[in-house]
Design a protein around this motif. Structure first.
Motif, PDB file in Angstrom:
ATOM      1  N   LEU A  25       0.820  -1.212   0.000  1.00 28.99           N
ATOM      2  CA  LEU A  25       0.000   0.000   0.000  1.00 28.99           C
ATOM      3  C   LEU A  25       0.853   1.261   0.000  1.00 28.99           C
ATOM      4  O   LEU A  25       0.508   2.257  -0.641  1.00 28.99           O
ATOM      5  N   LEU A  26       1.978   1.224   0.701  1.00 30.56           N
ATOM      6  CA  LEU A  26       2.889   2.372   0.679  1.00 30.56           C
ATOM      7  C   LEU A  26       3.426   2.603  -0.729  1.00 30.56           C
ATOM      8  O   LEU A  26       3.590   3.747  -1.158  1.00 30.56           O
ATOM      9  N   ALA A  27       3.695   1.506  -1.443  1.00 30.07           N
ATOM     10  CA  ALA A  27       4.126   1.639  -2.838  1.00 30.07           C
ATOM     11  C   ALA A  27       2.995   2.186  -3.699  1.00 30.07           C
ATOM     12  O   ALA A  27       3.229   3.015  -4.595  1.00 30.07           O
ATOM     13  N   ALA A  28       1.764   1.750  -3.437  1.00 29.45           N
ATOM     14  CA  ALA A  28       0.612   2.253  -4.194  1.00 29.45           C
ATOM     15  C   ALA A  28       0.419   3.744  -3.957  1.00 29.45           C
ATOM     16  O   ALA A  28       0.088   4.497  -4.887  1.00 29.45           O
ATOM     17  N   MET A  29       0.627   4.194  -2.730  1.00 30.99           N
ATOM     18  CA  MET A  29       0.487   5.615  -2.411  1.00 30.99           C
ATOM     19  C   MET A  29       1.572   6.442  -3.105  1.00 30.99           C
ATOM     20  O   MET A  29       1.317   7.569  -3.545  1.00 30.99           O
ATOM     21  N   SER A  30       2.769   5.890  -3.218  1.00 29.62           N
ATOM     22  CA  SER A  30       3.827   6.608  -3.934  1.00 29.62           C
ATOM     23  C   SER A  30       3.510   6.689  -5.426  1.00 29.62           C
ATOM     24  O   SER A  30       3.795   7.700  -6.074  1.00 29.62           O
ATOM     25  N   PHE A  31       2.911   5.627  -5.977  1.00 28.72           N
ATOM     26  CA  PHE A  31       2.493   5.657  -7.383  1.00 28.72           C
ATOM     27  C   PHE A  31       1.414   6.712  -7.602  1.00 28.72           C
ATOM     28  O   PHE A  31       1.426   7.432  -8.618  1.00 28.72           O
ATOM     29  N   VAL A  58       8.910  -6.762   0.329  1.00 31.43           N
ATOM     30  CA  VAL A  58       9.565  -5.723   1.148  1.00 31.43           C
ATOM     31  C   VAL A  58      10.512  -4.880   0.305  1.00 31.43           C
ATOM     32  O   VAL A  58      10.359  -3.655   0.215  1.00 31.43           O
ATOM     33  N   LEU A  59      11.480  -5.519  -0.327  1.00 28.00           N
ATOM     34  CA  LEU A  59      12.500  -4.767  -1.055  1.00 28.00           C
ATOM     35  C   LEU A  59      11.955  -4.146  -2.338  1.00 28.00           C
ATOM     36  O   LEU A  59      12.264  -2.990  -2.650  1.00 28.00           O
ATOM     37  N   SER A  60      11.172  -4.898  -3.092  1.00 27.56           N
ATOM     38  CA  SER A  60      10.628  -4.357  -4.348  1.00 27.56           C
ATOM     39  C   SER A  60       9.743  -3.132  -4.125  1.00 27.56           C
ATOM     40  O   SER A  60       9.907  -2.116  -4.823  1.00 27.56           O
ATOM     41  N   VAL A  77      11.410   4.468  -3.909  1.00 21.77           N
ATOM     42  CA  VAL A  77      12.594   5.293  -4.158  1.00 21.77           C
ATOM     43  C   VAL A  77      12.601   5.788  -5.602  1.00 21.77           C
ATOM     44  O   VAL A  77      12.862   6.975  -5.874  1.00 21.77           O
ATOM     45  N   ALA A  78      12.316   4.893  -6.545  1.00 23.35           N
ATOM     46  CA  ALA A  78      12.331   5.270  -7.964  1.00 23.35           C
ATOM     47  C   ALA A  78      11.264   6.319  -8.274  1.00 23.35           C
ATOM     48  O   ALA A  78      11.526   7.289  -9.003  1.00 23.35           O
ATOM     49  N   THR A  79      10.058   6.142  -7.719  1.00 25.69           N
ATOM     50  CA  THR A  79       8.996   7.118  -7.987  1.00 25.69           C
ATOM     51  C   THR A  79       9.338   8.477  -7.389  1.00 25.69           C
ATOM     52  O   THR A  79       9.071   9.512  -8.022  1.00 25.69           O
ATOM     53  N   TYR A  80       9.940   8.500  -6.222  1.00 27.02           N
ATOM     54  CA  TYR A  80      10.253   9.789  -5.597  1.00 27.02           C
ATOM     55  C   TYR A  80      11.433  10.490  -6.273  1.00 27.02           C
ATOM     56  O   TYR A  80      11.544  11.704  -6.210  1.00 27.02           O
ATOM     57  N   ILE A  81      12.305   9.723  -6.910  1.00 25.20           N
ATOM     58  CA  ILE A  81      13.356  10.359  -7.713  1.00 25.20           C
ATOM     59  C   ILE A  81      12.709  11.116  -8.866  1.00 25.20           C
ATOM     60  O   ILE A  81      13.069  12.275  -9.159  1.00 25.20           O
ATOM     61  N   SER A  82      11.739  10.481  -9.516  1.00 25.91           N
ATOM     62  CA  SER A  82      11.013  11.156 -10.608  1.00 25.91           C
ATOM     63  C   SER A  82      10.198  12.335 -10.082  1.00 25.91           C
ATOM     64  O   SER A  82      10.127  13.393 -10.728  1.00 25.91           O
ATOM     65  N   ILE A  83       9.578  12.158  -8.913  1.00 24.22           N
ATOM     66  CA  ILE A  83       8.773  13.233  -8.331  1.00 24.22           C
ATOM     67  C   ILE A  83       9.639  14.444  -8.002  1.00 24.22           C
ATOM     68  O   ILE A  83       9.280  15.595  -8.312  1.00 24.22           O
ATOM     69  N   ILE A  84      10.789  14.210  -7.397  1.00 26.91           N
ATOM     70  CA  ILE A  84      11.681  15.313  -7.026  1.00 26.91           C
ATOM     71  C   ILE A  84      12.194  16.045  -8.266  1.00 26.91           C
ATOM     72  O   ILE A  84      12.273  17.284  -8.289  1.00 26.91           O
ATOM     73  N   ARG A  85      12.517  15.275  -9.289  1.00 21.40           N
ATOM     74  CA  ARG A  85      12.967  15.902 -10.542  1.00 21.40           C
ATOM     75  C   ARG A  85      11.881  16.799 -11.123  1.00 21.40           C
ATOM     76  O   ARG A  85      12.154  17.916 -11.585  1.00 21.40           O
ATOM     77  N   THR A  86      10.648  16.318 -11.099  1.00 25.11           N
ATOM     78  CA  THR A  86       9.533  17.106 -11.625  1.00 25.11           C
ATOM     79  C   THR A  86       9.294  18.352 -10.788  1.00 25.11           C
ATOM     80  O   THR A  86       9.056  19.447 -11.320  1.00 25.11           O
ATOM     81  N   ILE A  87       9.368  18.203  -9.462  1.00 30.51           N
ATOM     82  CA  ILE A  87       9.147  19.348  -8.571  1.00 30.51           C
ATOM     83  C   ILE A  87      10.201  20.426  -8.786  1.00 30.51           C
ATOM     84  O   ILE A  87       9.898  21.627  -8.775  1.00 30.51           O
ATOM     85  N   LEU A  88      11.437  20.015  -8.999  1.00 26.46           N
ATOM     86  CA  LEU A  88      12.522  20.993  -9.185  1.00 26.46           C
ATOM     87  C   LEU A  88      12.352  21.798 -10.467  1.00 26.46           C
ATOM     88  O   LEU A  88      12.910  22.901 -10.588  1.00 26.46           O
ATOM     89  N   HIS A  89      11.592  21.275 -11.425  1.00 28.65           N
ATOM     90  CA  HIS A  89      11.362  21.993 -12.677  1.00 28.65           C
ATOM     91  C   HIS A  89      10.128  22.905 -12.617  1.00 28.65           C
ATOM     92  O   HIS A  89       9.839  23.603 -13.584  1.00 28.65           O
TER      93      HIS A  89
END
Length: 306
Positions: A114-120, A207-209, A215-227
């Motif tokens: 669910l935490l992964a779903a919320m990040s998506f 757990v790991l996946s 992590v991968a989604t938030y890297i994309s999110i941070i990149r988008t926010i910075l723009h």
């Protein structure tokens, strides 16, 4: 065969917190208060999301399922914890111990997913805003939530089946506050390789996946926010993710401290403390983080309770 049957253990002795002497009532009261507060806070989130039209969005729908995970998890552990405090440690049957472990694993797996779903959901909202309505439909939300819970029951069932086949014939003392997988494996007289293999195989997808996906989604999110050109826009976009990030860091930090970092002989009391934090404080912390940092939920509380 008869000799084997005579040596078979049918119950364990849970030591709990040991002898608390004059602090028994104090510790019991504190844990009970926090437990009731956690149940009420998570139940309030579920009710608010259900009755408040402004909270009928994917993020809050996933949040209500997260609160359901917390209720199931803490309700499975804390009553045993309270009972052990009153009696100073007591017996629990092998079947009940393994069953408790199963019903601990189900919400744990579901919560990771669910935490992964919320990040998506946050990724689509920030990085693909024009497609948000078509991607995060209510049908897709139900499909995601149903998948999270189904995988929680299925993955936990595999470990449960292997645990049920273990044979216990030696010491039966568990120096812990509830039944956990590590003490059970240590007390087994039969080979635990199948349980260890099943646990290791399932650790990656459950757990790991999800963590790597977050992590991968938030890297994309941070990149988008910075723009985003305006400071206000960047702050608003990041504020929608901050509560989720805090919960992810707290949840995975505690989870890794208990199950991933190898335990030491002199860290039993530390492990008990982390287990209390994981099963008691975290379920209260999650709804408080979202309630105190989210104006929509605060407004819903004021509207429905005021």
């Amino acid at each position: 065969m008869d000799k084997s049957n005579e040596s078979t253990i049918t119950e364990f002795l849970l030591l709990g917190f040991g002898d608390l002497h004059n602090f028994k009532i104090l510790v019991f009261t504190l844990i009970l208060i926090v437990h009731v507060a956690a149940l009420m806070a998570n139940a309030l989130v579920i009710v608010l999301v259900g009755v408040t039209p402004s909270l009928h969005s994917p993020m809050y729908f996933f949040l209500s399922q997260l609160s359901l995970c917390e209720i199931l998890f803490t309700s499975n552990v804390v009553p045993t914890m309270l009972w052990l405090i009153l009696v100073g440690g007591g017996p629990v049957s092998v079947a009940r111990c393994i069953s408790q472990l199963y019903f601990l694993a189900v919400p744990t797996v579901a919560q990771c997913l669910l935490l992964a779903a919320m990040s998506f959901d946050r990724y689509v909202a920030i990085c693909r805003p024009l497609h948000y309505v078509t991607i995060m439909t209510f049908t897709h939300q139900l499909l995601i939530v149903t998948s999270c819970w189904s995988l929680g029951f299925i993955f936990s069932l595999f470990v449960y089946i292997f645990l049920s086949k273990l044979h216990f014939c030696g010491p039966n003392t568990i120096n812990h506050v509830y039944c956990d997988i590590a003490p059970l494996l240590q007390l087994s007289c039969s080979s635990t390789s199948s349980v260890e293999l099943a646990t290791a195989v399932e650790t990656f997808p459950v757990v790991l996946s999800p963590f790597m996906f977050i992590v991968a989604t938030y890297i994309s999110i941070i990149r988008t926010i910075l723009h985003i050109p305006s400071t206000t826009g960047r702050h608003k976009a990041f504020s929608t993710c901050s509560s989720h990030l805090i919960i992810v860091c707290t949840y995975y930090g505690t989870l890794s401290s208990i199950y991933i970092v190898p335990p030491r002989d002199n860290s039993i009391n530390l492990n008990k403390g982390l287990s209390v934090l994981y099963t008691l404080v975290t379920p209260l912390f999650n709804p408080l983080v979202y309630s105190l940092r989210n104006q929509d939920i605060i407004n819903a509380i004021v509207k429905n309770l005021g």
